[in-house]
Design a protein around this motif. Structure first.
Motif, PDB file in Angstrom:
ATOM      1  N   THR A  44     -17.044 -19.547 -21.159  1.00  0.00           N
ATOM      2  CA  THR A  44     -18.460 -19.782 -20.949  1.00  0.00           C
ATOM      3  C   THR A  44     -18.621 -20.556 -19.651  1.00  0.00           C
ATOM      4  OG1 THR A  44     -20.511 -20.504 -22.003  1.00  0.00           O
ATOM      5  CG2 THR A  44     -18.592 -21.936 -22.301  1.00  0.00           C
ATOM      6  N   ASN A  45     -19.826 -20.941 -19.317  1.00  0.00           N
ATOM      7  CA  ASN A  45     -20.082 -21.752 -18.139  1.00  0.00           C
ATOM      8  C   ASN A  45     -21.284 -22.649 -18.429  1.00  0.00           C
ATOM      9  OD1 ASN A  45     -22.603 -20.353 -17.083  1.00  0.00           O
ATOM     10  ND2 ASN A  45     -21.168 -18.647 -17.111  1.00  0.00           N
ATOM     11  N   PRO A  46     -21.480 -23.691 -17.628  1.00  0.00           N
ATOM     12  CA  PRO A  46     -22.592 -24.618 -17.904  1.00  0.00           C
ATOM     13  C   PRO A  46     -23.956 -23.940 -17.941  1.00  0.00           C
ATOM     14  CG  PRO A  46     -21.116 -25.548 -16.267  1.00  0.00           C
ATOM     15  CD  PRO A  46     -20.669 -24.133 -16.492  1.00  0.00           C
ATOM     16  N   GLU A  47     -24.161 -22.934 -17.098  1.00  0.00           N
ATOM     17  CA  GLU A  47     -25.457 -22.258 -17.063  1.00  0.00           C
ATOM     18  C   GLU A  47     -25.709 -21.478 -18.349  1.00  0.00           C
ATOM     19  OE1 GLU A  47     -24.313 -23.885 -13.553  1.00  0.00           O
ATOM     20  OE2 GLU A  47     -23.170 -22.255 -14.479  1.00  0.00           O
ATOM     21  N   GLN A  48     -24.677 -20.874 -18.892  1.00  0.00           N
ATOM     22  CA  GLN A  48     -24.806 -20.150 -20.160  1.00  0.00           C
ATOM     23  C   GLN A  48     -25.125 -21.132 -21.294  1.00  0.00           C
ATOM     24  OE1 GLN A  48     -21.219 -18.195 -21.780  1.00  0.00           O
ATOM     25  NE2 GLN A  48     -22.384 -16.290 -21.629  1.00  0.00           N
ATOM     26  N   LEU A  49     -24.450 -22.255 -21.301  1.00  0.00           N
ATOM     27  CA  LEU A  49     -24.711 -23.269 -22.325  1.00  0.00           C
ATOM     28  C   LEU A  49     -26.121 -23.844 -22.179  1.00  0.00           C
ATOM     29  CD1 LEU A  49     -21.261 -25.074 -22.218  1.00  0.00           C
ATOM     30  CD2 LEU A  49     -22.111 -23.576 -24.041  1.00  0.00           C
ATOM     31  N   PHE A  50     -26.560 -24.070 -20.937  1.00  0.00           N
ATOM     32  CA  PHE A  50     -27.907 -24.574 -20.696  1.00  0.00           C
ATOM     33  C   PHE A  50     -28.950 -23.549 -21.136  1.00  0.00           C
ATOM     34  CE2 PHE A  50     -31.524 -25.527 -17.758  1.00  0.00           C
ATOM     35  CZ  PHE A  50     -31.862 -26.751 -18.304  1.00  0.00           C
ATOM     36  N   ALA A  51     -28.690 -22.274 -20.871  1.00  0.00           N
ATOM     37  CA  ALA A  51     -29.612 -21.215 -21.301  1.00  0.00           C
ATOM     38  C   ALA A  51     -29.752 -21.215 -22.822  1.00  0.00           C
ATOM     39  CB  ALA A  51     -29.142 -19.853 -20.793  1.00  0.00           C
ATOM     40  N   ALA A  52     -28.639 -21.365 -23.520  1.00  0.00           N
ATOM     41  CA  ALA A  52     -28.683 -21.399 -24.989  1.00  0.00           C
ATOM     42  C   ALA A  52     -29.488 -22.596 -25.478  1.00  0.00           C
ATOM     43  CB  ALA A  52     -27.262 -21.439 -25.551  1.00  0.00           C
ATOM     44  N   ALA A  53     -29.250 -23.749 -24.875  1.00  0.00           N
ATOM     45  CA  ALA A  53     -29.946 -24.962 -25.299  1.00  0.00           C
ATOM     46  C   ALA A  53     -31.435 -24.906 -24.959  1.00  0.00           C
ATOM     47  CB  ALA A  53     -29.292 -26.176 -24.644  1.00  0.00           C
ATOM     48  N   TYR A  54     -31.761 -24.465 -23.740  1.00  0.00           N
ATOM     49  CA  TYR A  54     -33.163 -24.443 -23.310  1.00  0.00           C
ATOM     50  C   TYR A  54     -33.956 -23.437 -24.142  1.00  0.00           C
ATOM     51  CZ  TYR A  54     -36.872 -25.231 -19.751  1.00  0.00           C
ATOM     52  OH  TYR A  54     -38.028 -25.583 -19.085  1.00  0.00           O
ATOM     53  N   SER A  55     -33.396 -22.248 -24.388  1.00  0.00           N
ATOM     54  CA  SER A  55     -34.127 -21.247 -25.179  1.00  0.00           C
ATOM     55  C   SER A  55     -34.386 -21.753 -26.593  1.00  0.00           C
ATOM     56  CB  SER A  55     -33.387 -19.909 -25.203  1.00  0.00           C
ATOM     57  OG  SER A  55     -32.149 -20.021 -25.870  1.00  0.00           O
ATOM     58  N   THR A  56     -33.425 -22.439 -27.175  1.00  0.00           N
ATOM     59  CA  THR A  56     -33.578 -22.965 -28.530  1.00  0.00           C
ATOM     60  C   THR A  56     -34.608 -24.083 -28.577  1.00  0.00           C
ATOM     61  OG1 THR A  56     -31.300 -22.364 -29.047  1.00  0.00           O
ATOM     62  CG2 THR A  56     -32.337 -24.008 -30.467  1.00  0.00           C
ATOM     63  N   CYS A  57     -34.539 -24.997 -27.622  1.00  0.00           N
ATOM     64  CA  CYS A  57     -35.496 -26.098 -27.577  1.00  0.00           C
ATOM     65  C   CYS A  57     -36.917 -25.583 -27.338  1.00  0.00           C
ATOM     66  CB  CYS A  57     -35.079 -27.084 -26.486  1.00  0.00           C
ATOM     67  SG  CYS A  57     -36.005 -28.630 -26.518  1.00  0.00           S
ATOM     68  N   PHE A  58     -37.067 -24.630 -26.419  1.00  0.00           N
ATOM     69  CA  PHE A  58     -38.387 -24.083 -26.116  1.00  0.00           C
ATOM     70  C   PHE A  58     -38.951 -23.334 -27.321  1.00  0.00           C
ATOM     71  CE2 PHE A  58     -41.595 -21.497 -23.979  1.00  0.00           C
ATOM     72  CZ  PHE A  58     -42.148 -22.426 -23.103  1.00  0.00           C
ATOM     73  N   ALA A  59     -38.097 -22.630 -28.056  1.00  0.00           N
ATOM     74  CA  ALA A  59     -38.546 -21.928 -29.265  1.00  0.00           C
ATOM     75  C   ALA A  59     -39.071 -22.928 -30.298  1.00  0.00           C
ATOM     76  CB  ALA A  59     -37.417 -21.086 -29.844  1.00  0.00           C
ATOM     77  N   GLY A  60     -38.394 -24.054 -30.421  1.00  0.00           N
ATOM     78  CA  GLY A  60     -38.866 -25.099 -31.324  1.00  0.00           C
ATOM     79  C   GLY A  60     -40.214 -25.658 -30.892  1.00  0.00           C
ATOM     80  N   ALA A  61     -40.390 -25.827 -29.586  1.00  0.00           N
ATOM     81  CA  ALA A  61     -41.674 -26.303 -29.059  1.00  0.00           C
ATOM     82  C   ALA A  61     -42.777 -25.286 -29.333  1.00  0.00           C
ATOM     83  CB  ALA A  61     -41.553 -26.588 -27.563  1.00  0.00           C
ATOM     84  N   LEU A  62     -42.454 -23.997 -29.191  1.00  0.00           N
ATOM     85  CA  LEU A  62     -43.433 -22.951 -29.507  1.00  0.00           C
ATOM     86  C   LEU A  62     -43.861 -23.024 -30.972  1.00  0.00           C
ATOM     87  CD1 LEU A  62     -42.139 -19.822 -27.573  1.00  0.00           C
ATOM     88  CD2 LEU A  62     -44.431 -20.814 -27.405  1.00  0.00           C
ATOM     89  N   GLN A  63     -42.911 -23.234 -31.870  1.00  0.00           N
ATOM     90  CA  GLN A  63     -43.248 -23.350 -33.282  1.00  0.00           C
ATOM     91  C   GLN A  63     -44.185 -24.533 -33.527  1.00  0.00           C
ATOM     92  OE1 GLN A  63     -39.078 -23.338 -34.531  1.00  0.00           O
ATOM     93  NE2 GLN A  63     -39.572 -21.613 -35.898  1.00  0.00           N
ATOM     94  N   ALA A  64     -43.914 -25.650 -32.862  1.00  0.00           N
ATOM     95  CA  ALA A  64     -44.742 -26.847 -33.044  1.00  0.00           C
ATOM     96  C   ALA A  64     -46.169 -26.624 -32.536  1.00  0.00           C
ATOM     97  CB  ALA A  64     -44.100 -28.037 -32.332  1.00  0.00           C
ATOM     98  N   VAL A  65     -46.304 -26.058 -31.329  1.00  0.00           N
ATOM     99  CA  VAL A  65     -47.657 -25.862 -30.792  1.00  0.00           C
ATOM    100  C   VAL A  65     -48.392 -24.736 -31.513  1.00  0.00           C
ATOM    101  CG1 VAL A  65     -47.119 -26.871 -28.530  1.00  0.00           C
ATOM    102  CG2 VAL A  65     -46.945 -24.392 -28.840  1.00  0.00           C
ATOM    103  N   ALA A  66     -47.660 -23.774 -32.038  1.00  0.00           N
ATOM    104  CA  ALA A  66     -48.303 -22.706 -32.814  1.00  0.00           C
ATOM    105  C   ALA A  66     -48.992 -23.306 -34.038  1.00  0.00           C
ATOM    106  CB  ALA A  66     -47.276 -21.655 -33.231  1.00  0.00           C
TER     107      ALA A  66
END
Length: 141
Positions: A44-66
């Motif tokens: 893996t690489n840091p960018e792949q790990l960051f993509a996984a973390a950012y997509s998951t965190c943003f999805a959680g934020a979407l659930q909260a604002v929804a």
């Protein structure tokens, strides 16, 4: 400010090394993609790990604002983060693109939710004014 939890990970060897998380759930070799930026399947690489973390965190934020906006069901929604690693004259930078698929809302409501999520997401806050982040709402065709 109340700390809800902490997470810890350690890298040994940099971009050609190994990363582990406390507890061992993450235990991965890290290696820079080669040539045309293809990624070897065993690393893996840091960018792949960051993509996984950012997509998951943003999805959680979407659930909260929804929920705050009266949307109880986002259906089979998804967030895909694409992290680009780029070289500039004075060093390296990353750029992020967040593609949000929200099948249960119309365009107007979807844009409102995506923009609101970007305001509260901890990863969005951490990157604000530091990197370029592009927000896309994906719609049914």
């Amino acid at each position: 400010m109340k700390t809800i939890f902490k997470s810890r990970a350690t890298n040994k060897g940099g971009r050609s090394g190994h990363v582990t998380s406390e507890g061992g759930l993450i235990d991965l070799d890290v290696k820079m993609p080669i040539g045309d930026a293809t990624i070897e399947e065993t690393h893996t690489n840091p960018e792949q790990l960051f993509a996984a973390a950012y997509s998951t965190c943003f999805a959680g934020a979407l659930q909260a604002v929804a929920k705050e906006n009266g949307v109880d069901d986002l259906g089979d929604f998804s967030v895909t983060a694409t992290i680009a690693f780029q070289k500039e004259e004075d060093g390296f930078i990353i750029k992020a693109t967040l593609d949000s698929y929200l099948p249960t809302v119309d365009k107007k409501k979807g844009e409102k939710l995506v923009n609101a999520a970007h305001e509260i997401c901890p990863y969005s806050k951490a990157t604000r004014d530091n990197i370029t982040v592009t927000l896309n709402l994906l719609l049914e065709e």
